[in-house]
Motif scaffolding. Sequence first.
Motif, mmCIF file in Angstrom:
data_model
loop_
_atom_site.group_PDB
_atom_site.id
_atom_site.type_symbol
_atom_site.label_atom_id
_atom_site.label_comp_id
_atom_site.label_asym_id
_atom_site.label_seq_id
_atom_site.Cartn_x
_atom_site.Cartn_y
_atom_site.Cartn_z
ATOM 1 N N PRO A 133 45.443 27.342 58.557
ATOM 2 C CA PRO A 133 44.353 27.470 57.759
ATOM 3 C C PRO A 133 44.092 28.929 57.351
ATOM 4 O O PRO A 133 44.311 29.660 58.158
ATOM 5 C CB PRO A 133 43.157 26.831 58.792
ATOM 6 N N PRO A 134 42.900 28.973 56.853
ATOM 7 C CA PRO A 134 42.621 30.350 56.184
ATOM 8 C C PRO A 134 42.048 31.088 57.392
ATOM 9 O O PRO A 134 41.268 30.183 58.306
ATOM 10 C CB PRO A 134 41.440 30.049 55.080
ATOM 11 N N TRP A 135 42.020 32.361 57.558
ATOM 12 C CA TRP A 135 41.464 32.913 58.591
ATOM 13 C C TRP A 135 40.126 32.639 59.153
ATOM 14 O O TRP A 135 40.271 32.335 60.488
ATOM 15 C CB TRP A 135 41.547 34.407 58.393
ATOM 16 N N GLY A 136 39.303 32.235 58.312
ATOM 17 C CA GLY A 136 37.916 31.851 58.774
ATOM 18 C C GLY A 136 37.691 30.744 59.262
ATOM 19 O O GLY A 136 36.609 30.348 60.234
ATOM 20 N N LEU A 137 38.813 29.840 58.819
ATOM 21 C CA LEU A 137 38.495 28.631 59.875
ATOM 22 C C LEU A 137 39.608 28.331 60.839
ATOM 23 O O LEU A 137 39.776 27.150 61.413
ATOM 24 C CB LEU A 137 38.988 27.465 58.697
ATOM 25 N N ARG A 138 40.309 29.356 61.456
ATOM 26 C CA ARG A 138 41.134 29.286 62.458
ATOM 27 C C ARG A 138 40.255 29.253 63.699
ATOM 28 O O ARG A 138 39.426 29.778 63.882
ATOM 29 C CB ARG A 138 42.066 30.638 62.556
ATOM 30 N N PRO A 139 40.797 28.658 64.764
ATOM 31 C CA PRO A 139 39.880 28.411 66.178
ATOM 32 C C PRO A 139 39.526 29.735 66.669
ATOM 33 O O PRO A 139 38.357 29.837 66.949
ATOM 34 C CB PRO A 139 41.063 27.513 67.073
ATOM 35 N N ALA A 140 40.434 30.562 66.684
ATOM 36 C CA ALA A 140 39.914 32.040 67.601
ATOM 37 C C ALA A 140 38.992 32.586 66.609
ATOM 38 O O ALA A 140 37.872 33.094 67.605
ATOM 39 C CB ALA A 140 41.379 32.902 67.780
ATOM 40 N N PRO A 141 38.886 32.979 65.641
ATOM 41 C CA PRO A 141 37.750 33.426 65.096
ATOM 42 C C PRO A 141 36.490 32.687 65.100
ATOM 43 O O PRO A 141 35.352 33.132 65.030
ATOM 44 C CB PRO A 141 38.236 33.893 63.656
ATOM 45 N N SER A 142 36.757 31.498 64.752
ATOM 46 C CA SER A 142 35.564 30.454 64.777
ATOM 47 C C SER A 142 34.742 30.390 66.195
ATOM 48 O O SER A 142 33.613 30.407 66.084
ATOM 49 C CB SER A 142 35.991 29.118 64.363
ATOM 50 N N ILE A 143 35.730 30.378 67.089
ATOM 51 C CA ILE A 143 34.929 30.489 68.686
ATOM 52 C C ILE A 143 34.461 31.754 68.635
ATOM 53 O O ILE A 143 33.038 32.012 69.461
ATOM 54 C CB ILE A 143 36.116 30.096 69.600
ATOM 55 N N ALA A 144 35.088 32.821 68.511
ATOM 56 C CA ALA A 144 34.416 34.141 68.580
ATOM 57 C C ALA A 144 32.966 34.327 67.765
ATOM 58 O O ALA A 144 32.027 34.835 68.297
ATOM 59 C CB ALA A 144 35.321 35.178 68.092
ATOM 60 N N ALA A 145 33.049 33.570 66.567
ATOM 61 C CA ALA A 145 31.768 33.904 65.771
ATOM 62 C C ALA A 145 30.678 33.036 66.618
ATOM 63 O O ALA A 145 29.522 33.397 66.603
ATOM 64 C CB ALA A 145 31.936 33.164 64.240
ATOM 65 N N THR A 146 30.965 31.676 67.012
ATOM 66 C CA THR A 146 30.113 30.983 67.601
ATOM 67 C C THR A 146 29.581 31.653 68.766
ATOM 68 O O THR A 146 28.371 31.825 69.200
ATOM 69 C CB THR A 146 30.677 29.622 67.836
ATOM 70 N N VAL A 147 30.435 32.073 69.685
ATOM 71 C CA VAL A 147 29.957 32.903 71.025
ATOM 72 C C VAL A 147 29.146 33.883 70.718
ATOM 73 O O VAL A 147 28.073 34.249 71.275
ATOM 74 C CB VAL A 147 31.320 33.313 71.785
ATOM 75 N N LEU A 148 29.329 34.929 69.709
ATOM 76 C CA LEU A 148 28.522 36.081 69.215
ATOM 77 C C LEU A 148 26.980 35.650 68.917
ATOM 78 O O LEU A 148 25.954 36.223 69.172
ATOM 79 C CB LEU A 148 29.119 36.868 68.073
#
Length: 198
Positions: A133-148
């Motif tokens: 998927p596009p970078w912004g919809l990958r699990p790692a960045p998505s989880i990081a955004a939610t955690v922040l």
Amino acid sequence: MRLVPLWALLSSGCAPVLLIGGWTVAARLEGPAYDPATQTISVLAAYGSAGFWVMSGALFALGICHLMTAWGLRPASFAGRVALGGGGVAAVVVALVPPPTSGGSLRHGSVAVVGFALLAVWPVLAAVRGGAPPWGLRPAPSIAATVLMVVSALWFLIEMQQEDGAIGVAERLVTAMQSLWPFVVVASCVRRPLGDRL
């Protein structure tokens, strides 16, 4: 062709500009009596404040931007799109039920909490597992955004309990992140042509 329509880039890009611009202009209209470090954005949207129409209008427009972005963000998981759209609805309702000039408002506060929660979890709900998927919809960045967003929301709650806490700073941090992340996700989708399969 693209994964998302270009108008979704416009709607997601306008969201942080409207929010930050709204609280900046409303604070200037309010004058020195308003302290952005220790007072919430809701103070600017309260009935009778000098910046009432500016801040309420910005919150309303922010909600519409989130709704449009959720509609156009087709590559995201359905649950994430619903959460983003729900956050948009909450922003519209917050604008329509402003707090009084003094004291709190259960209706306003309740809707704001729901909006904070939906906008904090939408990145992880929108993540696409499998494929590329596009970078912004990958699990790692998505989880990081939610955690922040969750950590900054917890900081906001802690500051609310302090006598002279930096509640305004904490609220601005979490709301700025929540308004900017949809743009990051859409931009990552716009950069990828439709031919690049998920």
